[in-house]
Motif scaffolding. Structure first.
Motif, PDB file in Angstrom:
ATOM      1  N   ALA A 174       0.832  -1.206   0.000  1.00 43.86           N
ATOM      2  CA  ALA A 174       0.000   0.000   0.000  1.00 43.86           C
ATOM      3  C   ALA A 174       0.865   1.254   0.000  1.00 43.86           C
ATOM      4  CB  ALA A 174      -0.928  -0.011   1.209  1.00 43.86           C
ATOM      5  N   ARG A 175       1.887   1.285   0.834  1.00 41.69           N
ATOM      6  CA  ARG A 175       2.751   2.464   0.907  1.00 41.69           C
ATOM      7  C   ARG A 175       3.476   2.687  -0.427  1.00 41.69           C
ATOM      8  NH1 ARG A 175       2.799   4.959   5.562  1.00 41.69           N
ATOM      9  NH2 ARG A 175       2.423   3.827   7.511  1.00 41.69           N
ATOM     10  N   ARG A 176       3.842   1.600  -1.096  1.00 36.97           N
ATOM     11  CA  ARG A 176       4.519   1.726  -2.389  1.00 36.97           C
ATOM     12  C   ARG A 176       3.591   2.383  -3.412  1.00 36.97           C
ATOM     13  NH1 ARG A 176       4.978  -1.864  -6.865  1.00 36.97           N
ATOM     14  NH2 ARG A 176       6.828  -1.413  -8.126  1.00 36.97           N
ATOM     15  N   ARG A 177       2.326   1.973  -3.434  1.00 31.62           N
ATOM     16  CA  ARG A 177       1.381   2.574  -4.381  1.00 31.62           C
ATOM     17  C   ARG A 177       1.140   4.041  -4.054  1.00 31.62           C
ATOM     18  NH1 ARG A 177      -3.252   2.538  -7.970  1.00 31.62           N
ATOM     19  NH2 ARG A 177      -3.199   4.772  -8.378  1.00 31.62           N
ATOM     20  N   LEU A 178       0.916   4.352  -2.795  1.00 28.23           N
ATOM     21  CA  LEU A 178       0.621   5.730  -2.418  1.00 28.23           C
ATOM     22  C   LEU A 178       1.837   6.628  -2.634  1.00 28.23           C
ATOM     23  CD1 LEU A 178      -1.513   5.112   0.791  1.00 28.23           C
ATOM     24  CD2 LEU A 178      -2.299   5.516  -1.545  1.00 28.23           C
ATOM     25  N   ALA A 179       3.038   6.105  -2.381  1.00 27.25           N
ATOM     26  CA  ALA A 179       4.254   6.884  -2.633  1.00 27.25           C
ATOM     27  C   ALA A 179       4.440   7.119  -4.121  1.00 27.25           C
ATOM     28  CB  ALA A 179       5.470   6.153  -2.062  1.00 27.25           C
ATOM     29  N   TYR A 180       4.116   6.111  -4.937  1.00 27.79           N
ATOM     30  CA  TYR A 180       4.216   6.260  -6.396  1.00 27.79           C
ATOM     31  C   TYR A 180       3.298   7.388  -6.867  1.00 27.79           C
ATOM     32  CZ  TYR A 180       4.520   4.981 -11.325  1.00 27.79           C
ATOM     33  OH  TYR A 180       4.740   5.013 -12.672  1.00 27.79           O
ATOM     34  N   ASP A 181       2.068   7.398  -6.369  1.00 28.83           N
ATOM     35  CA  ASP A 181       1.125   8.450  -6.744  1.00 28.83           C
ATOM     36  C   ASP A 181       1.639   9.830  -6.347  1.00 28.83           C
ATOM     37  OD1 ASP A 181      -0.469   6.367  -7.563  1.00 28.83           O
ATOM     38  OD2 ASP A 181      -2.302   7.258  -6.780  1.00 28.83           O
ATOM     39  N   GLU A 182       2.189   9.930  -5.142  1.00 28.10           N
ATOM     40  CA  GLU A 182       2.673  11.220  -4.657  1.00 28.10           C
ATOM     41  C   GLU A 182       3.802  11.740  -5.545  1.00 28.10           C
ATOM     42  OE1 GLU A 182       4.560  13.191  -0.579  1.00 28.10           O
ATOM     43  OE2 GLU A 182       3.684  11.180  -0.544  1.00 28.10           O
ATOM     44  N   LEU A 183       4.745  10.867  -5.883  1.00 32.69           N
ATOM     45  CA  LEU A 183       5.867  11.291  -6.725  1.00 32.69           C
ATOM     46  C   LEU A 183       5.405  11.592  -8.152  1.00 32.69           C
ATOM     47  CD1 LEU A 183       8.596   8.784  -5.498  1.00 32.69           C
ATOM     48  CD2 LEU A 183       8.493  11.235  -5.061  1.00 32.69           C
ATOM     49  N   LEU A 184       4.469  10.794  -8.656  1.00 32.86           N
ATOM     50  CA  LEU A 184       3.953  11.018 -10.000  1.00 32.86           C
ATOM     51  C   LEU A 184       3.276  12.385 -10.105  1.00 32.86           C
ATOM     52  CD1 LEU A 184       3.255  10.060 -12.876  1.00 32.86           C
ATOM     53  CD2 LEU A 184       1.202   8.986 -11.921  1.00 32.86           C
ATOM     54  N   LEU A 185       2.417  12.706  -9.143  1.00 32.31           N
ATOM     55  CA  LEU A 185       1.714  13.989  -9.163  1.00 32.31           C
ATOM     56  C   LEU A 185       2.682  15.150  -8.974  1.00 32.31           C
ATOM     57  CD1 LEU A 185      -1.480  13.044  -7.132  1.00 32.31           C
ATOM     58  CD2 LEU A 185      -1.287  13.385  -9.590  1.00 32.31           C
ATOM     59  N   LEU A 186       3.725  14.937  -8.170  1.00 34.98           N
ATOM     60  CA  LEU A 186       4.737  15.974  -7.984  1.00 34.98           C
ATOM     61  C   LEU A 186       5.457  16.258  -9.301  1.00 34.98           C
ATOM     62  CD1 LEU A 186       6.410  17.839  -6.157  1.00 34.98           C
ATOM     63  CD2 LEU A 186       7.898  15.888  -5.681  1.00 34.98           C
ATOM     64  N   GLN A 187       5.840  15.189 -10.010  1.00 33.81           N
ATOM     65  CA  GLN A 187       6.530  15.360 -11.285  1.00 33.81           C
ATOM     66  C   GLN A 187       5.629  16.017 -12.332  1.00 33.81           C
ATOM     67  OE1 GLN A 187       9.693  15.358 -10.682  1.00 33.81           O
ATOM     68  NE2 GLN A 187      10.231  14.030 -12.391  1.00 33.81           N
ATOM     69  N   LEU A 188       4.353  15.615 -12.356  1.00 31.33           N
ATOM     70  CA  LEU A 188       3.416  16.243 -13.288  1.00 31.33           C
ATOM     71  C   LEU A 188       3.291  17.735 -13.010  1.00 31.33           C
ATOM     72  CD1 LEU A 188       0.576  13.554 -13.472  1.00 31.33           C
ATOM     73  CD2 LEU A 188       2.209  14.147 -15.262  1.00 31.33           C
ATOM     74  N   GLY A 189       3.254  18.093 -11.727  1.00 29.90           N
ATOM     75  CA  GLY A 189       3.193  19.505 -11.360  1.00 29.90           C
ATOM     76  C   GLY A 189       4.428  20.264 -11.815  1.00 29.90           C
ATOM     77  N   VAL A 190       5.603  19.635 -11.666  1.00 30.44           N
ATOM     78  CA  VAL A 190       6.853  20.268 -12.097  1.00 30.44           C
ATOM     79  C   VAL A 190       6.839  20.488 -13.612  1.00 30.44           C
ATOM     80  CG1 VAL A 190       9.341  19.908 -12.353  1.00 30.44           C
ATOM     81  CG2 VAL A 190       8.227  19.417 -10.167  1.00 30.44           C
ATOM     82  N   PHE A 191       6.420  19.457 -14.364  1.00 33.49           N
ATOM     83  CA  PHE A 191       6.397  19.576 -15.821  1.00 33.49           C
ATOM     84  C   PHE A 191       5.387  20.632 -16.283  1.00 33.49           C
ATOM     85  CE2 PHE A 191       8.180  15.124 -15.919  1.00 33.49           C
ATOM     86  CZ  PHE A 191       9.403  15.512 -16.462  1.00 33.49           C
ATOM     87  N   MET A 192       4.220  20.694 -15.612  1.00 36.01           N
ATOM     88  CA  MET A 192       3.237  21.713 -15.975  1.00 36.01           C
ATOM     89  C   MET A 192       3.782  23.114 -15.717  1.00 36.01           C
ATOM     90  SD  MET A 192      -0.255  19.915 -14.530  1.00 36.01           S
ATOM     91  CE  MET A 192      -1.268  21.363 -14.856  1.00 36.01           C
ATOM     92  N   ARG A 193       4.445  23.282 -14.569  1.00 37.04           N
ATOM     93  CA  ARG A 193       5.036  24.578 -14.247  1.00 37.04           C
ATOM     94  C   ARG A 193       6.121  24.942 -15.254  1.00 37.04           C
ATOM     95  NH1 ARG A 193       4.378  29.565 -12.460  1.00 37.04           N
ATOM     96  NH2 ARG A 193       6.183  30.386 -11.343  1.00 37.04           N
ATOM     97  N   ARG A 194       6.942  23.972 -15.632  1.00 39.23           N
ATOM     98  CA  ARG A 194       8.005  24.227 -16.598  1.00 39.23           C
ATOM     99  C   ARG A 194       7.409  24.636 -17.950  1.00 39.23           C
ATOM    100  NH1 ARG A 194      12.112  19.442 -17.480  1.00 39.23           N
ATOM    101  NH2 ARG A 194      12.530  19.964 -15.296  1.00 39.23           N
ATOM    102  N   LYS A 195       6.348  23.944 -18.359  1.00 40.47           N
ATOM    103  CA  LYS A 195       5.703  24.265 -19.635  1.00 40.47           C
ATOM    104  C   LYS A 195       5.145  25.686 -19.627  1.00 40.47           C
ATOM    105  CE  LYS A 195       2.242  22.477 -22.899  1.00 40.47           C
ATOM    106  NZ  LYS A 195       1.449  23.707 -23.046  1.00 40.47           N
ATOM    107  N   GLN A 196       4.531  26.072 -18.502  1.00 41.01           N
ATOM    108  CA  GLN A 196       3.987  27.418 -18.396  1.00 41.01           C
ATOM    109  C   GLN A 196       5.088  28.471 -18.493  1.00 41.01           C
ATOM    110  OE1 GLN A 196       1.897  27.320 -14.680  1.00 41.01           O
ATOM    111  NE2 GLN A 196       0.093  26.302 -15.525  1.00 41.01           N
ATOM    112  N   LEU A 197       6.213  28.215 -17.815  1.00 41.32           N
ATOM    113  CA  LEU A 197       7.310  29.173 -17.842  1.00 41.32           C
ATOM    114  C   LEU A 197       7.909  29.289 -19.239  1.00 41.32           C
ATOM    115  CD1 LEU A 197       9.128  28.357 -14.475  1.00 41.32           C
ATOM    116  CD2 LEU A 197       7.700  30.338 -15.002  1.00 41.32           C
TER     117      LEU A 197
END
Length: 340
Positions: free
Chosen positions: A220-243
Motif C-alpha cells: 500500500a505504501r509503495r502505491r501511495l508513494a508512487y502516486d505522490e511522486l507522480l503527481l509531484l513530477q506532473l506539477g513540475v512539468f506543468m510549471r516548466r511548460k507554463q514558464l
C-alpha cells in the motif's frame, strides 16, 4: 454511498455530519486539516503496531502489544497529588499481571478488587513477571456474557492530537472506510498498474487502513508513494511548460569562431561526455526559451567546465553570467581556477 447508518455520504461530506463520529473528534480532526471523508481517507497511519491475539496472562510475551483479561485482586495509590500513580494486580488462572497508570490516582474510585477487566498495552518484564503501563482497559460484564477474545492484528497508529487521539481517529476511519472506498476511481489504467505491479488505489487505501499483514502495508505504501511522486513530477512539468511558454530569454549567438575562442581558454581536451552536454547546452542557449538544466556527475567529472562554457557564451554575446557555489570556500576555489 451510505454509512452503516444508511446516511448518504460523499468524499466531500463533513465528518461532523457523519453518524457515529463524535463532534469532539470531528472538531479535533478539523483542527488538523481533516474536515471531510476524503481527507480522512488520505490521513494514513504513520505506522502500524502488532497486537498479539488475546491470551492468558501466563502466555503473554514481553516487548509485544498484548491483550488479556482477568480479575483485579489488589489496588493501591502510590504517592501524593498530581504525580500519584495507581497500581493494580490482574490475575487469571494462568498468572499475574501488574498494571500501573501514572498521574491517575482518580482510577482508585473506578477500579477495585473483584472487578473483571480486559486490558491492552505493551508488556515489559517487571520483578520476575510482566507489567503494562497506562494500559487501555475495558470493564467486563459478568462471566458468560463477556465479549469474545480479540484476534491478532496490525493496529494503525495515526498522526493525532490531544483533541483527537489515534484510537478515536481509527474508529472514525473505520466508520467511513467501506463507503468511501467505493467512491474512488483509479486514475492509473489497469495495464499500467500491472506493468508497475502496483495495486488498485482503493485496494491500497484499504490495506493501509486495515492491513492483514506487513506485506500489505508495504504494498500500500509503495502505491501511495508512487502516486505522490507522480503527481509531484506532473506539477513540475506543468510549471516548466507554463514558464517556457510565458517567459523569454535573449538568444545567445554561437558559431565556429565563438566555439574556437572559448576552447582556446580551456587548457585541456574535453571528454566525450562533456562534449555531449555542451552540445545540448548550446542548443538551449541559442533559443529564446529560458534554459533550466540539471547536470549530474561525480566529483571531478567536469561539471564546472560545462558551466564555464555557457558563461563564456553569454560573455561573447555581451551578456552577464554568474556562478553560484554553496560555500564561500568553494566559490573562492572556482574563482581561482576560472581566473587562471
Amino acid at each position: 454511498m451510505t454509512t452503516p447508518d444508511t446516511q448518504p455520504i460523499e468524499l466531500t461530506t463533513a465528518l461532523s455530519s457523519v453518524a457515529g463520529i463524535p463532534k469532539k473528534v470531528a472538531a479535533g480532526l478539523r483542527g488538523m486539516g481533516v474536515a471531510n471523508v476524503g481527507q480522512l481517507l488520505v490521513h494514513i497511519p504513520a505506522r502500524h503496531e502488532r497486537e498479539e491475539a488475546e491470551a492468558g496472562i501466563g502466555e503473554l510475551t514481553p516487548g509485544a502489544v498484548v491483550s488479556a483479561r482477568g480479575e483485579i485482586s489488589a489496588t493501591r495509590v502510590v504517592g501524593f497529588g498530581r504525580k500519584a500513580r495507581f497500581e493494580a494486580v490482574l490475575v487469571d488462572p494462568t498468572g499475574r499481571l501488574d498494571l500501573v497508570w501514572f498521574n491517575s490516582s482518580f482510577l482508585y474510585k473506578r477500579l477495585h478488587p473483584g472487578l473483571r477487566l480486559r486490558v491492552q498495552g505493551k508488556a515489559k518484564a517487571f520483578r520476575g513477571g510482566l507489567q503494562i503501563a497506562n494500559a487501555k482497559y475495558e470493564v467486563l460484564p459478568e462471566e458468560g456474557s463477556e465479549p469474545r477474545e480479540r484476534e491478532a492484528r496490525l493496529r494503525p497508529v495515526y498522526p493525532a492530537t490531544e483533541r483527537a487521539s489515534s484510537v478515536e481517529i481509527e474508529r472514525a476511519a473505520e466508520r467511513v472506510l467501506e463507503p468511501a472506498l467505493a467512491l474512488i476511481d483509479d486514475h492509473l489504467p489497469v495495464a499500467f498498474r500491472r506493468e508497475k505491479e502496483i495495486p488498485e488505489l482503493r485496494v491500497a487505501y484499504r490495506m493501509i487502513h486495515r492491513p492483514e499483514d506487513e506485506a500489505q502495508v508495504r504494498e500500500a505504501r509503495r502505491r501511495l508513494a508512487y502516486d505522490e511522486l507522480l503527481l509531484l513530477q506532473l506539477g513540475v512539468f506543468m510549471r516548466r511548460k507554463q514558464l517556457r511558454e510565458r517567459l523569454r530569454a535573449p538568444a545567445l549567438a554561437w558559431d565556429d569562431q565563438i566555439d574556437a575562442r572559448i576552447r582556446e581558454r580551456i587548457p585541456f581536451t574535453l571528454t566525450s561526455a562533456q562534449e555531449h552536454v555542451i552540445g545540448e547546452l548550446i542548443e538551449d542557449l541559442r533559443g529564446e526559451a529560458p534554459m533550466n538544466r540539471l547536470v549530474q556527475g561525480d566529483v571531478g567529472a567536469g561539471k564546472t567546465v560545462v558551466a564555464l562554457y555557457g558563461m563564456l557564451m553569454a560573455v561573447a554575446a555581451q551578456q552577464q553570467a554568474a556562478l553560484m557555489a554553496p560555500t564561500e570556500v568553494l566559490a573562492e576555489q572556482h574563482y581561482a581556477s576560472i581566473s587562471s
